[in-house]
Design a protein around this motif. Sequence first.
Motif, PDB file in Angstrom:
ATOM      1  N   PHE A 156      41.312  27.295  42.968  1.00 13.60           N
ATOM      2  CA  PHE A 156      41.785  28.395  42.136  1.00 13.60           C
ATOM      3  C   PHE A 156      41.119  28.341  40.762  1.00 13.60           C
ATOM      4  N   ALA A 157      41.070  27.147  40.189  1.00 14.49           N
ATOM      5  CA  ALA A 157      40.447  26.977  38.869  1.00 14.49           C
ATOM      6  C   ALA A 157      38.959  27.313  38.907  1.00 14.49           C
ATOM      7  N   ALA A 158      38.338  27.083  40.069  1.00 20.24           N
ATOM      8  CA  ALA A 158      36.905  27.358  40.221  1.00 20.24           C
ATOM      9  C   ALA A 158      36.621  28.780  40.681  1.00 20.24           C
ATOM     10  N   GLY A 159      37.660  29.584  40.866  1.00 17.65           N
ATOM     11  CA  GLY A 159      37.476  30.955  41.285  1.00 17.65           C
ATOM     12  C   GLY A 159      37.165  31.117  42.757  1.00 17.65           C
ATOM     13  N   LYS A 160      37.553  30.133  43.570  1.00 15.91           N
ATOM     14  CA  LYS A 160      37.298  30.184  45.002  1.00 15.91           C
ATOM     15  C   LYS A 160      38.568  30.535  45.777  1.00 15.91           C
ATOM     16  N   VAL A 161      38.385  31.189  46.917  1.00 13.37           N
ATOM     17  CA  VAL A 161      39.492  31.450  47.837  1.00 13.37           C
ATOM     18  C   VAL A 161      39.599  30.255  48.773  1.00 13.37           C
ATOM     19  N   SER A 162      40.745  29.588  48.776  1.00 10.44           N
ATOM     20  CA  SER A 162      40.967  28.443  49.657  1.00 10.44           C
ATOM     21  C   SER A 162      41.236  28.913  51.077  1.00 10.44           C
ATOM     22  N   LEU A 163      40.707  28.166  52.045  1.00 13.55           N
ATOM     23  CA  LEU A 163      40.966  28.435  53.463  1.00 13.55           C
ATOM     24  C   LEU A 163      41.562  27.184  54.108  1.00 13.55           C
ATOM     25  N   PRO A 164      42.838  26.896  53.834  1.00 11.79           N
ATOM     26  CA  PRO A 164      43.512  25.818  54.559  1.00 11.79           C
ATOM     27  C   PRO A 164      43.748  26.237  56.000  1.00 11.79           C
ATOM     28  N   ASP A 172      38.726  40.029  54.388  1.00 10.90           N
ATOM     29  CA  ASP A 172      37.354  39.638  54.075  1.00 10.90           C
ATOM     30  C   ASP A 172      37.341  39.236  52.602  1.00 10.90           C
ATOM     31  N   LEU A 173      36.225  38.670  52.147  1.00 11.03           N
ATOM     32  CA  LEU A 173      36.164  38.151  50.781  1.00 11.03           C
ATOM     33  C   LEU A 173      36.414  39.222  49.722  1.00 11.03           C
ATOM     34  N   PRO A 174      35.731  40.366  49.763  1.00 14.35           N
ATOM     35  CA  PRO A 174      35.979  41.351  48.697  1.00 14.35           C
ATOM     36  C   PRO A 174      37.430  41.800  48.620  1.00 14.35           C
ATOM     37  N   ARG A 175      38.067  42.004  49.778  1.00 12.43           N
ATOM     38  CA  ARG A 175      39.464  42.437  49.758  1.00 12.43           C
ATOM     39  C   ARG A 175      40.396  41.322  49.304  1.00 12.43           C
ATOM     40  N   ALA A 176      40.090  40.076  49.677  1.00 11.21           N
ATOM     41  CA  ALA A 176      40.907  38.952  49.212  1.00 11.21           C
ATOM     42  C   ALA A 176      40.833  38.839  47.691  1.00 11.21           C
ATOM     43  N   GLN A 177      39.634  38.986  47.141  1.00 10.66           N
ATOM     44  CA  GLN A 177      39.477  38.912  45.690  1.00 10.66           C
ATOM     45  C   GLN A 177      40.178  40.071  45.001  1.00 10.66           C
ATOM     46  N   GLN A 178      40.088  41.235  45.570  1.00 11.41           N
ATOM     47  CA  GLN A 178      40.757  42.403  44.994  1.00 11.41           C
ATOM     48  C   GLN A 178      42.270  42.220  44.980  1.00 11.41           C
ATOM     49  N   GLY A 179      42.808  41.649  46.043  1.00 14.18           N
ATOM     50  CA  GLY A 179      44.257  41.472  46.142  1.00 14.18           C
ATOM     51  C   GLY A 179      44.794  40.250  45.426  1.00 14.18           C
ATOM     52  N   GLY A 180      43.900  39.372  44.974  1.00 13.42           N
ATOM     53  CA  GLY A 180      44.339  38.154  44.288  1.00 13.42           C
ATOM     54  C   GLY A 180      44.753  37.051  45.226  1.00 13.42           C
ATOM     55  N   LEU A 181      44.349  37.134  46.497  1.00 13.22           N
ATOM     56  CA  LEU A 181      44.707  36.105  47.475  1.00 13.22           C
ATOM     57  C   LEU A 181      43.892  34.844  47.216  1.00 13.22           C
ATOM     58  N   ASN A 182      44.578  33.736  47.006  1.00 14.52           N
ATOM     59  CA  ASN A 182      43.905  32.491  46.639  1.00 14.52           C
ATOM     60  C   ASN A 182      43.908  31.427  47.727  1.00 14.52           C
ATOM     61  N   ALA A 183      44.928  31.420  48.564  1.00 15.99           N
ATOM     62  CA  ALA A 183      45.007  30.433  49.642  1.00 15.99           C
ATOM     63  C   ALA A 183      45.415  31.157  50.907  1.00 15.99           C
ATOM     64  N   ALA A 184      44.442  31.358  51.798  1.00 15.84           N
ATOM     65  CA  ALA A 184      44.661  32.099  53.035  1.00 15.84           C
ATOM     66  C   ALA A 184      44.627  31.117  54.193  1.00 15.84           C
ATOM     67  N   ILE A 206      48.756  31.914  41.764  1.00 17.98           N
ATOM     68  CA  ILE A 206      48.220  31.556  43.072  1.00 17.98           C
ATOM     69  C   ILE A 206      49.023  32.274  44.150  1.00 17.98           C
ATOM     70  N   ILE A 207      48.342  33.092  44.949  1.00 20.75           N
ATOM     71  CA  ILE A 207      48.968  33.749  46.095  1.00 20.75           C
ATOM     72  C   ILE A 207      48.593  32.955  47.341  1.00 20.75           C
ATOM     73  N   VAL A 208      49.626  32.521  48.073  1.00 20.10           N
ATOM     74  CA  VAL A 208      49.438  31.789  49.322  1.00 20.10           C
ATOM     75  C   VAL A 208      49.960  32.645  50.465  1.00 20.10           C
ATOM     76  N   ASP A 209      49.113  32.909  51.430  1.00 24.38           N
ATOM     77  CA  ASP A 209      49.529  33.596  52.660  1.00 24.38           C
ATOM     78  C   ASP A 209      49.350  32.590  53.791  1.00 24.38           C
ATOM     79  N   THR A 210      50.454  32.216  54.433  1.00 24.04           N
ATOM     80  CA  THR A 210      50.398  31.109  55.394  1.00 24.04           C
ATOM     81  C   THR A 210      49.992  31.511  56.797  1.00 24.04           C
ATOM     82  N   HIS A 211      49.651  32.801  57.016  1.00 26.10           N
ATOM     83  CA  HIS A 211      49.261  33.141  58.388  1.00 26.10           C
ATOM     84  C   HIS A 211      48.346  34.347  58.446  1.00 26.10           C
ATOM     85  N   ILE A 212      47.041  34.072  58.617  1.00 23.40           N
ATOM     86  CA  ILE A 212      46.047  35.120  58.789  1.00 23.40           C
ATOM     87  C   ILE A 212      45.192  34.754  59.997  1.00 23.40           C
TER      88      ILE A 212
END
Length: 414
Positions: free
Chosen positions: A140-148, A72-84, A43-49
């Motif tokens: 993460f388990a469902a393959g979704k990018v979290s947006l906290p 954007d979604l394609p780039r987040a998926q490519q980079g493995g970003l899970n919680a933005a 899980i990759i968490v980036d705390t400030h976007i």
Amino acid sequence: MKPATVSLLSVLSASACSDAPAEPRVQDIVASEKAKQLAQQHIIVDTHIDVPYRLEYRYEDVTKATEKGEFDLPRAQQGGLNAAFMSIYTPPALEDEPGEHRYGPKAMADLLIDRVEAIVGRAPNDFGLAYTVKDVQDNFAAGKVSLPLGMENGSPIEGDLANLEHFYKRGVRYITLAHSESNHISDSSYSDDKHWEGLSPFGKDLVKAMNEMGVMIDISHVSDQAFFQVMELSTAPVIASHSSLRHFTPGMERNMSDEMLSALKDNGGVIQINFGSYFLTNEAYQWDEIKAKKVDAFIKEHKLAQDDKKVKEFEANYLAQNPYPFASINDVLDHIDRTVEIAGIDYVGIGSDYDGVGDSLPTGLKDVSSFPNLVEGLIQRGYSDEDIAKILGQNLIRVWQQVEDVAAKSTLAS
């Protein structure tokens, strides 16, 4: 996000800055297959976007590939970003000049939260809101990018603890107490006016209330005095959602000193390293400082408004004559290494400030698809897979869980 007075975003168009020479000082790091695998595995968490504020003035549908910005979604998926963590940013002027703007701080924050909810609504199979650590793990388990959600600048609280509860219910899970100017909560690291000498009386009450509510306290942007007062008051770990180290940028109060890092370790918190070149190297920091002074002098000499066409032309000419000294991935790694040296492996993570630092991002880390390059750099510097997982997200998740636990105990005690 940097203050408007020195931000490249506020003084240079994206096209002008993109045309600037950008010769890296060291060879770029390119991700290996192992690095790509680790980026997808953990899980990759980036705390400030800063997507919400970016879309306020230049709308794009980030559920698809976009031409502008760094997320954007394609780039987040490519980079493995899970919680933005989506930054709910309100400019200080909304508090400083009430009645002069279309929205007050609270209304602006609500609008930006609406925008994040709309992103999830357009792509519910790809994005998910996240109010808890468990939500992030389930997404993460469902393959979704979290947006906290993280609130950058506490102005929307508007001096009323009821608004803290309001924004908690809307999903805000950290609050940066101040921004580029001191507000009703805290003095800012950038502000010459530090009239509170740290936190205001309301700010001290807010720190306690955030502990009880389960909202992470973010000390990025606050003054040194405010930081140490938070350390004394908070019963839960705190975060620096998008800060770097003052050791590499002497005199820059916005970054954290070694003493502050040690205090953060004692508190159990975590520093999330900012990727903006301005935060990473003294060369870039001094470039921005000098340029800002020259722009200000030009404006005063010719009695112009900040957004005047002549000002933009002056800025573009300055950039052409003085190319921006971009940092590199290795500079980011240097900040991580020093944090580990001073505080330890459990107290560092990622707070990129994508979409918030203009085109000042390091070579090799230009958008959210670049995280595997950072992972490769960590591999090359000898970090174990376990340590890399901590830096990518486990350290922040640990703090978030502890903040939730402190709030749960407060509820039981009451």
